[in-house]
Design an enzyme around this catalytic site. Structure first.
Site, PDB file in Angstrom:
ATOM      1  CD  GLN A 188       0.475 -13.141  10.588  1.00 14.22           C
ATOM      2  OE1 GLN A 188       0.642 -13.689   9.498  1.00 14.22           O
ATOM      3  NE2 GLN A 188      -0.484 -13.503  11.425  1.00 14.22           N
ATOM      4  CG  ASN A 189       3.325 -10.353   5.442  1.00 11.11           C
ATOM      5  OD1 ASN A 189       2.501 -10.532   4.560  1.00 11.11           O
ATOM      6  ND2 ASN A 189       3.783 -11.357   6.177  1.00 11.11           N
ATOM      7  CB  CYS A 240      -0.956  -0.007   1.181  1.00 10.28           C
ATOM      8  SG  CYS A 240      -0.165  -0.031   2.808  1.00 10.28           S
TER       9      CYS A 240
END
EC number: 1.2.1.10
Length: 307
Positions: free
Chosen positions: A168-169, A130
């Protein structure tokens, strides 16, 4: 009526569900499946209510139906950790994968910068992140005028808009975005920072872009390039707004953005979701239009989704 290319959504979280709403109003894409792992997820419930087939058995719950349901394009909105296996399984069945995770297996795509240059025969396209979708067009707008020695982007997003997959990333987010600042944005060296803001009420997505040009910046040409790029992004993300800049300080060029979402699934403060899903939908529409040999454009209005 033009026939549509059938597609599947993998991931029933924030991004997958927001993307669903955009695909429902497409002229050339027809979402027919949503895949999740939580049978009680809101995304699967919304997909089922919209007439899609759903499974909570993960990607393996979809595979037996890919050929019979003529799925040609799939969107992966799960996690970088599982994307490679998801892509392999679907690519083997002839499905083109549009990757909304930071896995970055396939080439990067930032629509106003390199969508038209993508190879028609690739089977995996990565939508960066994003933050990348919001900021890389600005880095590219500067680098198209003159060489950029260093590009740094800071993406500030509302905590409420960031789901567990994105959290988590985070490491993958920063690496992938920095790589795309270089590869697609055109900076010799790139850096990316994400700030998850817990403020209440939630704030709109805000982005700051710093570019260090090799030579003294051509202020007039860079300003014109930035405004032109803003208009191109606004074609699919109307809430993409230049708040200040370009601001020039020696060789440093700074641009300040704000991104307001359409409010398809999450409220309008989640512009970070909106720009990611809108970019993925725009990319898929380009692929679908080539498959169908028709010209199309992404319908960005909400009302058509419920018609």
């Amino acid at each position: 009526m033009t026939s549509k290319i059938k597609c599947a959504l993998i991931g029933s979280g924030n991004i997958g569900t927001d993307l669903l709403y955009k695909l429902l109003r497409s002229d050339v894409l027809e979402p027919v499946w949503m895949v999740g792992i939580d049978p009680d997820s809101d995304g699967l419930a919304k997909a089922k209510a919209a007439g899609l087939k759903v499974t909570a058995d993960g990607i393996d719950g979809l595979l037996p139906f890919v050929e019979a349901d003529e799925i040609k394009i799939a969107f992966d909105a799960t996690s970088a950790y599982v994307h490679a296996e998801n892509s392999r399984k679907l690519n083997e069945l002839g499905v083109v994968m549009i990757d909304l995770t930071p896995a970055a297996i396939g080439p990067f795509c930032v629509p106003p910068v390199n969508l038209e240059q993508l190879d028609e025969n690739i089977n995996n396209i990565n939508m960066v992140t994003c933050g990348g979708q919001a900021t890389i067009p600005m880095v590219a707008a500067v680098s198209q005028v003159q060489a950029v020695e260093y590009g740094e982007i800071v993406a500030t997003v509302s905590s409420r808009s960031v789901g567990p997959g994105t959290r988590q990333n985070i490491d993958e987010f920063t690496r992938t975005t920095a790589g795309a600042v270089e590869q697609i944005g055109g900076a010799e060296k790139g850096k990316a920072i994400i700030v998850i803001n817990p403020a209440e009420p939630p704030l709109l997505m805000r982005d700051t872009i710093h570019c260090l040009t090799k030579d003294q910046p051509d202020e007039q040409a860079i300003t014109a390039s930035v405004h032109k790029m803003i208009e191109q992004v606004q074609q699919y993300v109307p809430g993409y707004t230049l708040k200040n800049g370009p601001v020039f300080d020696g060789r440093k060029v700074t641009i300040f953005l704000e991104v307001e979402g359409l409010g398809d699934y999450l409220p309008k403060y989640a512009g970070n979701l909106d720009i990611m899903t809108a970019a993925a939908a725009r990319t898929a529409e380009m692929l679908a239009s080539k498959m169908l040999n028709v010209k199309t454009h992404l319908n960005v209005t909400k009302e058509a989704a419920l018609a």
